[in-house]
Scaffold this active site. Structure first.
Site, PDB file in Angstrom:
ATOM      1  N   ARG A 112       0.842  -1.425  -0.197  1.00  0.00           N
ATOM      2  CA  ARG A 112       0.109  -0.097  -0.156  1.00  0.00           C
ATOM      3  C   ARG A 112       0.653   1.187   0.057  1.00  0.00           C
ATOM      4  O   ARG A 112       0.211   2.420   0.400  1.00  0.00           O
ATOM      5  CB  ARG A 112      -0.910   0.030   1.360  1.00  0.00           C
ATOM      6  CG  ARG A 112      -2.061  -1.056   0.986  1.00  0.00           C
ATOM      7  CD  ARG A 112      -3.433  -0.641   1.673  1.00  0.00           C
ATOM      8  NE  ARG A 112      -4.372  -1.664   1.586  1.00  0.00           N
ATOM      9  CZ  ARG A 112      -4.346  -2.692   2.275  1.00  0.00           C
ATOM     10  NH1 ARG A 112      -3.724  -2.785   3.366  1.00  0.00           N
ATOM     11  NH2 ARG A 112      -5.290  -3.662   2.130  1.00  0.00           N
ATOM     12  N   LYS A 134       4.218  11.653 -11.462  1.00  0.00           N
ATOM     13  CA  LYS A 134       3.443  10.917 -12.470  1.00  0.00           C
ATOM     14  C   LYS A 134       4.013   9.649 -12.309  1.00  0.00           C
ATOM     15  O   LYS A 134       5.191   9.786 -12.785  1.00  0.00           O
ATOM     16  CB  LYS A 134       3.246  11.852 -13.754  1.00  0.00           C
ATOM     17  CG  LYS A 134       2.075  12.598 -13.753  1.00  0.00           C
ATOM     18  CD  LYS A 134       2.050  12.875 -15.393  1.00  0.00           C
ATOM     19  CE  LYS A 134       0.776  14.026 -15.415  1.00  0.00           C
ATOM     20  NZ  LYS A 134       0.508  14.454 -16.836  1.00  0.00           N
ATOM     21  N   GLU A 176      11.908  19.271 -24.060  1.00  0.00           N
ATOM     22  CA  GLU A 176      10.919  19.181 -23.014  1.00  0.00           C
ATOM     23  C   GLU A 176      11.422  20.771 -22.266  1.00  0.00           C
ATOM     24  O   GLU A 176      10.520  21.482 -21.863  1.00  0.00           O
ATOM     25  CB  GLU A 176      10.914  18.417 -22.179  1.00  0.00           C
ATOM     26  CG  GLU A 176      10.531  16.771 -22.667  1.00  0.00           C
ATOM     27  CD  GLU A 176       9.055  16.689 -22.837  1.00  0.00           C
ATOM     28  OE1 GLU A 176       8.282  17.780 -22.723  1.00  0.00           O
ATOM     29  OE2 GLU A 176       8.610  15.639 -23.164  1.00  0.00           O
ATOM     30  N   LYS A 214       8.444  23.520 -13.372  1.00  0.00           N
ATOM     31  CA  LYS A 214       7.553  22.362 -13.297  1.00  0.00           C
ATOM     32  C   LYS A 214       7.061  22.284 -11.618  1.00  0.00           C
ATOM     33  O   LYS A 214       5.900  21.859 -11.681  1.00  0.00           O
ATOM     34  CB  LYS A 214       8.248  21.111 -13.616  1.00  0.00           C
ATOM     35  CG  LYS A 214       7.276  19.773 -13.607  1.00  0.00           C
ATOM     36  CD  LYS A 214       7.628  18.746 -14.539  1.00  0.00           C
ATOM     37  CE  LYS A 214       6.394  17.752 -14.170  1.00  0.00           C
ATOM     38  NZ  LYS A 214       6.822  16.435 -14.773  1.00  0.00           N
ATOM     39  N   GLU A 224      -3.432  17.185 -12.267  1.00  0.00           N
ATOM     40  CA  GLU A 224      -3.913  17.533 -13.668  1.00  0.00           C
ATOM     41  C   GLU A 224      -5.338  17.926 -13.920  1.00  0.00           C
ATOM     42  O   GLU A 224      -5.995  17.439 -14.629  1.00  0.00           O
ATOM     43  CB  GLU A 224      -3.198  16.651 -14.624  1.00  0.00           C
ATOM     44  CG  GLU A 224      -3.252  17.310 -15.912  1.00  0.00           C
ATOM     45  CD  GLU A 224      -2.536  16.477 -16.805  1.00  0.00           C
ATOM     46  OE1 GLU A 224      -1.419  16.078 -16.603  1.00  0.00           O
ATOM     47  OE2 GLU A 224      -3.216  16.276 -18.087  1.00  0.00           O
ATOM     48  N   ARG A 228      -1.802  21.918 -14.998  1.00  0.00           N
ATOM     49  CA  ARG A 228      -0.621  21.089 -15.463  1.00  0.00           C
ATOM     50  C   ARG A 228      -1.081  20.512 -16.845  1.00  0.00           C
ATOM     51  O   ARG A 228       0.083  20.189 -17.291  1.00  0.00           O
ATOM     52  CB  ARG A 228      -0.866  19.812 -14.238  1.00  0.00           C
ATOM     53  CG  ARG A 228       0.504  18.873 -14.595  1.00  0.00           C
ATOM     54  CD  ARG A 228       0.549  17.803 -13.178  1.00  0.00           C
ATOM     55  NE  ARG A 228       1.836  16.921 -13.519  1.00  0.00           N
ATOM     56  CZ  ARG A 228       2.220  16.171 -12.757  1.00  0.00           C
ATOM     57  NH1 ARG A 228       1.759  16.283 -11.332  1.00  0.00           N
ATOM     58  NH2 ARG A 228       3.391  15.393 -12.953  1.00  0.00           N
ATOM     59  N   ASN A 232       1.274  19.547 -21.545  1.00  0.00           N
ATOM     60  CA  ASN A 232       1.035  18.752 -22.668  1.00  0.00           C
ATOM     61  C   ASN A 232       1.252  19.425 -23.804  1.00  0.00           C
ATOM     62  O   ASN A 232       0.848  19.104 -25.066  1.00  0.00           O
ATOM     63  CB  ASN A 232      -0.148  18.166 -22.612  1.00  0.00           C
ATOM     64  CG  ASN A 232      -0.003  17.270 -21.485  1.00  0.00           C
ATOM     65  OD1 ASN A 232       0.728  16.426 -21.161  1.00  0.00           O
ATOM     66  ND2 ASN A 232      -1.265  17.179 -20.609  1.00  0.00           N
ATOM     67  N   HIS A 235       2.250  17.861 -27.220  1.00  0.00           N
ATOM     68  CA  HIS A 235       2.000  16.265 -27.099  1.00  0.00           C
ATOM     69  C   HIS A 235       0.743  15.755 -27.435  1.00  0.00           C
ATOM     70  O   HIS A 235       0.944  14.520 -27.993  1.00  0.00           O
ATOM     71  CB  HIS A 235       1.897  16.137 -25.507  1.00  0.00           C
ATOM     72  CG  HIS A 235       3.285  16.240 -24.666  1.00  0.00           C
ATOM     73  ND1 HIS A 235       3.943  17.440 -24.612  1.00  0.00           N
ATOM     74  CD2 HIS A 235       4.131  15.157 -23.994  1.00  0.00           C
ATOM     75  CE1 HIS A 235       5.332  17.090 -23.973  1.00  0.00           C
ATOM     76  NE2 HIS A 235       5.058  15.956 -23.443  1.00  0.00           N
ATOM     77  N   HIS A 239       1.430  12.503 -29.694  1.00  0.00           N
ATOM     78  CA  HIS A 239       1.051  11.167 -29.453  1.00  0.00           C
ATOM     79  C   HIS A 239       0.487  10.514 -30.785  1.00  0.00           C
ATOM     80  O   HIS A 239       0.549   9.323 -30.811  1.00  0.00           O
ATOM     81  CB  HIS A 239      -0.129  11.151 -28.309  1.00  0.00           C
ATOM     82  CG  HIS A 239       0.646  11.488 -27.084  1.00  0.00           C
ATOM     83  ND1 HIS A 239      -0.091  11.988 -25.801  1.00  0.00           N
ATOM     84  CD2 HIS A 239       1.876  11.224 -26.486  1.00  0.00           C
ATOM     85  CE1 HIS A 239       0.706  12.196 -25.040  1.00  0.00           C
ATOM     86  NE2 HIS A 239       1.754  11.681 -25.197  1.00  0.00           N
ATOM     87  N   HIS A 252      10.435  10.228 -27.722  1.00  0.00           N
ATOM     88  CA  HIS A 252       9.480  11.113 -27.575  1.00  0.00           C
ATOM     89  C   HIS A 252       9.380  12.764 -27.742  1.00  0.00           C
ATOM     90  O   HIS A 252       8.792  13.413 -28.020  1.00  0.00           O
ATOM     91  CB  HIS A 252       8.871  10.570 -25.948  1.00  0.00           C
ATOM     92  CG  HIS A 252       7.816  11.604 -25.368  1.00  0.00           C
ATOM     93  ND1 HIS A 252       6.455  11.560 -25.762  1.00  0.00           N
ATOM     94  CD2 HIS A 252       7.900  12.640 -24.453  1.00  0.00           C
ATOM     95  CE1 HIS A 252       5.678  12.309 -25.028  1.00  0.00           C
ATOM     96  NE2 HIS A 252       6.589  12.881 -24.382  1.00  0.00           N
TER      97      HIS A 252
END
Ligand code: NAD
Ligand code: GLY
Length: 349
Positions: A112, A134, A176, A214, A224, A228, A232, A235, A239, A252
């Site tokens: 947990r 994340k 980035e 960040k 998000e 946040r 992206n 992105h 993607h 990426h």
């Protein structure tokens, strides 16, 4: 009968991000370092020399995005059980974003939840992936679709690790960084334009400012729900490009570079960015060998692809765009699909 539970909303967990040569680290608990053979060969010895703990194990997992799976995470958990790690134990992620995301996720679910520390070794992980909590793995349905928001205990960013990073991986990290500057900080963008980003003092400043930006975003919107999503930028397009090219052609960050150029072309059409500024961003990306062109064979199919993204909500595509100039941002979900398709068609060559 209804029994309400009203937890007090807690602010995101506080932790430090240390940007410096890796200091000696002393832990009073059992520690497992999760890494891969590439990073282990290059850097494990130096890291082990700096770590002291009641027990230190090293778990190597195979290198590569294709191993960022629930099976690899299960193998980490299995080794933790086999070595009798208890709830006081700590995981250390030593590697790029793939290792960081998987180790964080394993930490979030082992008994947990146990603590974890990030020691990122790629530029992309140092400026982005290691910060903000994340964590997760890919599935056959898409990237990062299983995971958790789970913050580390600390992040140790040692720019010396980057000395062994292939140039192409380094450039993918720069994409980035440029993303952060274009969205949030015009002065930072000027700095990136005016400096050699391979030079040591520029590297430290580039990492530090990216991480600060960040952290500001994550402090305001850990899960998000709004701001946040600005991270992206580029992105949404990236993607689709990664998916269309089978995840094999572009790193990426490279796909994000093309995606930012596409977003900028849309922003120019919408009056949200001047042509000269769009050209400046493109030129900075090109300086580091990042791709800025992509043949969109079928704009209609490309547009439809946006709807497979987990960030597309309520049948509307949310575009993250500059908000008038470099250093500002806006989110738009009301962009005319025909305009998007026309912009995409221009990338058809
Ligand atoms: P990566 O982890 O696959 O690392 C790239 C390659 O560099 C790998 O082969 C790795 O073994 C190697 N490597 C790592 N450090 C090295 C070093 N110092 N010297 C030589 N080689 C080294 O890729 P990445 O670009 O670091 O991360 C990409 C991953 O990060 C993706 O899975 C992406 O989803 C994730 N990501 C997560 C976040 C987040 O917020 N959690 C943000 C961005 C990206
Ligand atoms: N890399 C995007 C985020 O952390 O939200």
């Amino acid at each position: 009968m209804i029994v309400p539970i009203e937890p007090v909303p807690a602010p995101p967990k506080r932790y430090d991000i240390i940007i410096d040569t890796l200091p000696p680290l002393r832990f009073e608990v059992p520690v497992a370092i999760v890494t891969n053979p590439t990073v282990a060969r290059l850097h494990l010895k130096r890291v082990l020399e700096r770590i002291e703990a009641s027990k230190v194990e090293v778990f190597e997992v195979p290198d590569g995005e294709e191993y960022k799976t629930i099976d690899t995470v299960l193998s980490i958990l299995d080794r933790l059980f086999a070595a009798r790690f208890d709830r006081s134990s700590l995981l250390i992620a030593l590697g790029g974003g793939v290792i960081g995301d998987m180790t964080g996720f394993a930490a979030s679910i082992y008994q947990r939840g146990i603590g974890f520390v990030q020691i990122p070794t790629t530029l992309l992980a140092q400026v982005d992936a290691s910060v903000g909590g994340k964590t997760g793995v890919n599935t056959r349905w898409g990237k990062n679709l299983i995971g958790a928001f789970y913050q580390p205990e600390a992040v140790y960013i040692d720019p010396d690790f980057l000395s062994t990073l292939p140039k192409r991986e380094y450039a993918a990290g720069i994409a980035e960084v440029i993303k952060m500057a274009v969205m949030f900080d015009r002065e930072f963008f000027d700095f990136l334009e005016g400096h050699d980003l391979f030079e040591r003092s520029s590297v430290v400043r580039m990492i530090a400012r990216s991480v600060e930006l960040k952290a500001e975003v994550v402090n305001q919107d850990e899960k998000e729900r709004g701001l946040r999503a600005v991270l992206n930028y580029g992105h949404t397009f990236a993607h689709v490009i990664e998916n269309e090219t089978g995840y094999g052609r572009y790193l990426h960050g490279e796909a994000v570079a093309i995606g930012m150029v596409m977003a900028n072309e849309l922003a120019v059409e919408l009056g949200l960015l001047g042509r000269a500024e769009a050209d400046r961003i493109r030129a900075l990306l090109e300086r580091y060998g990042l791709p800025v062109r992509y043949r969109v064979e079928d704009p209609e199919a490309f547009y439809e692809h946006f709807f497979l993204d987990k960030k597309t909500a309520g049948g509307k595509v949310k575009f993250i765009l500059p908000g008038g100039s470099i250093g500002t941002h806006t989110m738009r979900d009301d962009v005319d699909p025909d305009l998007v398709r026309r912009v995409l068609a221009r990338f058809g060559g």
